[in-house]
Design a protein around this motif. Structure first.
Motif, PDB file in Angstrom:
ATOM      1  N   ASP A   4     -36.543 -20.312 -43.648  1.00  0.00           N
ATOM      2  CA  ASP A   4     -37.351 -21.497 -43.365  1.00  0.00           C
ATOM      3  C   ASP A   4     -38.599 -21.054 -42.616  1.00  0.00           C
ATOM      4  OD1 ASP A   4     -37.879 -24.216 -43.465  1.00  0.00           O
ATOM      5  OD2 ASP A   4     -36.938 -24.609 -41.536  1.00  0.00           O
ATOM      6  N   GLY A   5     -39.662 -21.780 -42.767  1.00  0.00           N
ATOM      7  CA  GLY A   5     -40.891 -21.465 -42.048  1.00  0.00           C
ATOM      8  C   GLY A   5     -41.755 -20.453 -42.776  1.00  0.00           C
ATOM      9  N   VAL A   6     -42.632 -19.805 -42.011  1.00  0.00           N
ATOM     10  CA  VAL A   6     -43.603 -18.852 -42.550  1.00  0.00           C
ATOM     11  C   VAL A   6     -43.623 -17.622 -41.657  1.00  0.00           C
ATOM     12  CG1 VAL A   6     -46.050 -18.468 -43.077  1.00  0.00           C
ATOM     13  CG2 VAL A   6     -45.046 -20.714 -43.445  1.00  0.00           C
ATOM     14  N   VAL A   7     -43.720 -16.449 -42.275  1.00  0.00           N
ATOM     15  CA  VAL A   7     -43.879 -15.193 -41.535  1.00  0.00           C
ATOM     16  C   VAL A   7     -45.236 -14.625 -41.899  1.00  0.00           C
ATOM     17  CG1 VAL A   7     -43.019 -12.849 -41.201  1.00  0.00           C
ATOM     18  CG2 VAL A   7     -41.396 -14.734 -41.526  1.00  0.00           C
ATOM     19  N   ASN A   8     -46.042 -14.333 -40.901  1.00  0.00           N
ATOM     20  CA  ASN A   8     -47.369 -13.760 -41.116  1.00  0.00           C
ATOM     21  C   ASN A   8     -47.334 -12.249 -40.938  1.00  0.00           C
ATOM     22  OD1 ASN A   8     -48.679 -16.252 -41.508  1.00  0.00           O
ATOM     23  ND2 ASN A   8     -48.858 -16.547 -39.316  1.00  0.00           N
ATOM     24  N   GLN A   9     -47.932 -11.539 -41.889  1.00  0.00           N
ATOM     25  CA  GLN A   9     -48.145 -10.106 -41.726  1.00  0.00           C
ATOM     26  C   GLN A   9     -49.547  -9.960 -41.151  1.00  0.00           C
ATOM     27  OE1 GLN A   9     -47.748  -7.813 -45.294  1.00  0.00           O
ATOM     28  NE2 GLN A   9     -48.427  -5.934 -44.323  1.00  0.00           N
ATOM     29  N   ILE A  10     -49.621  -9.364 -39.983  1.00  0.00           N
ATOM     30  CA  ILE A  10     -50.885  -9.271 -39.246  1.00  0.00           C
ATOM     31  C   ILE A  10     -51.517  -7.897 -39.462  1.00  0.00           C
ATOM     32  CG2 ILE A  10     -51.948  -9.468 -36.962  1.00  0.00           C
ATOM     33  CD1 ILE A  10     -50.638 -12.073 -37.934  1.00  0.00           C
TER      34      ILE A  10
ATOM     35  N   GLU B 219     -44.812 -16.513 -32.845  1.00  0.00           N
ATOM     36  CA  GLU B 219     -45.381 -15.397 -32.080  1.00  0.00           C
ATOM     37  C   GLU B 219     -44.401 -14.250 -31.852  1.00  0.00           C
ATOM     38  OE1 GLU B 219     -48.692 -15.507 -31.545  1.00  0.00           O
ATOM     39  OE2 GLU B 219     -48.653 -17.527 -32.388  1.00  0.00           O
ATOM     40  N   ASP B 220     -43.141 -14.378 -32.258  1.00  0.00           N
ATOM     41  CA  ASP B 220     -42.200 -13.260 -32.159  1.00  0.00           C
ATOM     42  C   ASP B 220     -42.636 -12.150 -33.109  1.00  0.00           C
ATOM     43  OD1 ASP B 220     -40.577 -14.496 -30.313  1.00  0.00           O
ATOM     44  OD2 ASP B 220     -38.911 -14.858 -31.698  1.00  0.00           O
TER      45      ASP B 220
ATOM     46  N   THR C 267     -54.839  -6.933 -35.219  1.00  0.00           N
ATOM     47  CA  THR C 267     -54.009  -7.971 -34.574  1.00  0.00           C
ATOM     48  C   THR C 267     -54.628  -9.366 -34.593  1.00  0.00           C
ATOM     49  OG1 THR C 267     -54.770  -7.650 -32.280  1.00  0.00           O
ATOM     50  CG2 THR C 267     -52.915  -6.275 -33.033  1.00  0.00           C
ATOM     51  N   LYS C 268     -55.643  -9.565 -35.421  1.00  0.00           N
ATOM     52  CA  LYS C 268     -56.306 -10.872 -35.479  1.00  0.00           C
ATOM     53  C   LYS C 268     -56.217 -11.512 -36.861  1.00  0.00           C
ATOM     54  CE  LYS C 268     -59.505  -9.404 -31.938  1.00  0.00           C
ATOM     55  NZ  LYS C 268     -60.813  -8.881 -31.657  1.00  0.00           N
ATOM     56  N   SER C 269     -56.176 -10.707 -37.884  1.00  0.00           N
ATOM     57  CA  SER C 269     -56.244 -11.224 -39.245  1.00  0.00           C
ATOM     58  C   SER C 269     -54.861 -11.273 -39.903  1.00  0.00           C
ATOM     59  CB  SER C 269     -57.131 -10.329 -40.108  1.00  0.00           C
ATOM     60  OG  SER C 269     -58.376 -10.111 -39.499  1.00  0.00           O
ATOM     61  N   VAL C 270     -54.594 -12.362 -40.597  1.00  0.00           N
ATOM     62  CA  VAL C 270     -53.373 -12.469 -41.396  1.00  0.00           C
ATOM     63  C   VAL C 270     -53.679 -11.878 -42.768  1.00  0.00           C
ATOM     64  CG1 VAL C 270     -51.740 -14.055 -42.480  1.00  0.00           C
ATOM     65  CG2 VAL C 270     -52.599 -14.539 -40.179  1.00  0.00           C
ATOM     66  N   VAL C 271     -52.913 -10.853 -43.165  1.00  0.00           N
ATOM     67  CA  VAL C 271     -53.165 -10.205 -44.451  1.00  0.00           C
ATOM     68  C   VAL C 271     -52.203 -10.681 -45.533  1.00  0.00           C
ATOM     69  CG1 VAL C 271     -54.257  -8.161 -43.485  1.00  0.00           C
ATOM     70  CG2 VAL C 271     -51.796  -8.188 -43.813  1.00  0.00           C
TER      71      VAL C 271
ATOM     72  N   GLN D 169     -42.891  -3.844 -36.083  1.00  0.00           N
ATOM     73  CA  GLN D 169     -44.254  -3.367 -35.870  1.00  0.00           C
ATOM     74  C   GLN D 169     -44.551  -2.194 -36.789  1.00  0.00           C
ATOM     75  OE1 GLN D 169     -44.134  -2.774 -31.500  1.00  0.00           O
ATOM     76  NE2 GLN D 169     -45.891  -4.149 -31.488  1.00  0.00           N
ATOM     77  N   ARG D 170     -45.795  -2.102 -37.163  1.00  0.00           N
ATOM     78  CA  ARG D 170     -46.258  -0.986 -38.000  1.00  0.00           C
ATOM     79  C   ARG D 170     -45.931   0.338 -37.305  1.00  0.00           C
ATOM     80  NH1 ARG D 170     -50.856  -0.596 -41.652  1.00  0.00           N
ATOM     81  NH2 ARG D 170     -51.386   1.609 -41.865  1.00  0.00           N
ATOM     82  N   GLY D 171     -45.441   1.283 -38.089  1.00  0.00           N
ATOM     83  CA  GLY D 171     -45.146   2.606 -37.551  1.00  0.00           C
ATOM     84  C   GLY D 171     -43.717   2.780 -37.076  1.00  0.00           C
ATOM     85  N   THR D 172     -42.963   1.685 -36.985  1.00  0.00           N
ATOM     86  CA  THR D 172     -41.563   1.810 -36.582  1.00  0.00           C
ATOM     87  C   THR D 172     -40.695   1.987 -37.814  1.00  0.00           C
ATOM     88  OG1 THR D 172     -41.212  -0.583 -36.585  1.00  0.00           O
ATOM     89  CG2 THR D 172     -41.863   0.407 -34.503  1.00  0.00           C
ATOM     90  N   LEU D 173     -39.579   2.648 -37.652  1.00  0.00           N
ATOM     91  CA  LEU D 173     -38.665   2.877 -38.754  1.00  0.00           C
ATOM     92  C   LEU D 173     -37.868   1.609 -39.023  1.00  0.00           C
ATOM     93  CD1 LEU D 173     -37.439   4.898 -40.740  1.00  0.00           C
ATOM     94  CD2 LEU D 173     -35.815   5.528 -38.950  1.00  0.00           C
ATOM     95  N   GLY D 174     -38.024   1.058 -40.207  1.00  0.00           N
ATOM     96  CA  GLY D 174     -37.299  -0.152 -40.565  1.00  0.00           C
ATOM     97  C   GLY D 174     -35.861   0.147 -40.913  1.00  0.00           C
ATOM     98  N   LYS D 175     -34.948  -0.673 -40.434  1.00  0.00           N
ATOM     99  CA  LYS D 175     -33.527  -0.497 -40.716  1.00  0.00           C
ATOM    100  C   LYS D 175     -32.903  -1.779 -41.242  1.00  0.00           C
ATOM    101  CE  LYS D 175     -32.875   3.000 -37.168  1.00  0.00           C
ATOM    102  NZ  LYS D 175     -32.132   3.379 -35.978  1.00  0.00           N
TER     103      LYS D 175
END
Length: 66
Positions: free
Chosen positions: A35-41, A17-18, A45-49, A22-28
């Motif tokens: 390890d594990g899985v990262v979901n792109q939401i 849940e971390d 905010t409900k669907s995993v794309v 977030q969309r719209g922020t400048l990535g640096k």
């Protein structure tokens, strides 16, 4: 060049849940899934794309822009 890149890597731990970025922020940063899985939401905010799994990476475009 690879040695220099590796010396700049920092480990970080994210819990379920971390929000990593977030969309719209400048990535640096670029992220590697160790390890594990990262979901792109989706925007709703409900669907995993998309799912990133162990050895996947994302944010690579951001390292070219400072």
């Amino acid at each position: 060049m690879v040695r220099e890149l590796c010396s700049r890597l920092n480990g970080r731990i994210f819990l379920p849940e971390d929000i990593i970025i977030q969309r719209g922020t400048l990535g640096k940063e670029m992220f590697f899934v160790a390890d594990g899985v990262v979901n792109q939401i989706a925007i709703d905010t409900k669907s995993v794309v998309f799912r990133f799994f162990k050895k996947d990476y994302f944010g690579e475009i951001s390292i070219f822009f400072e």
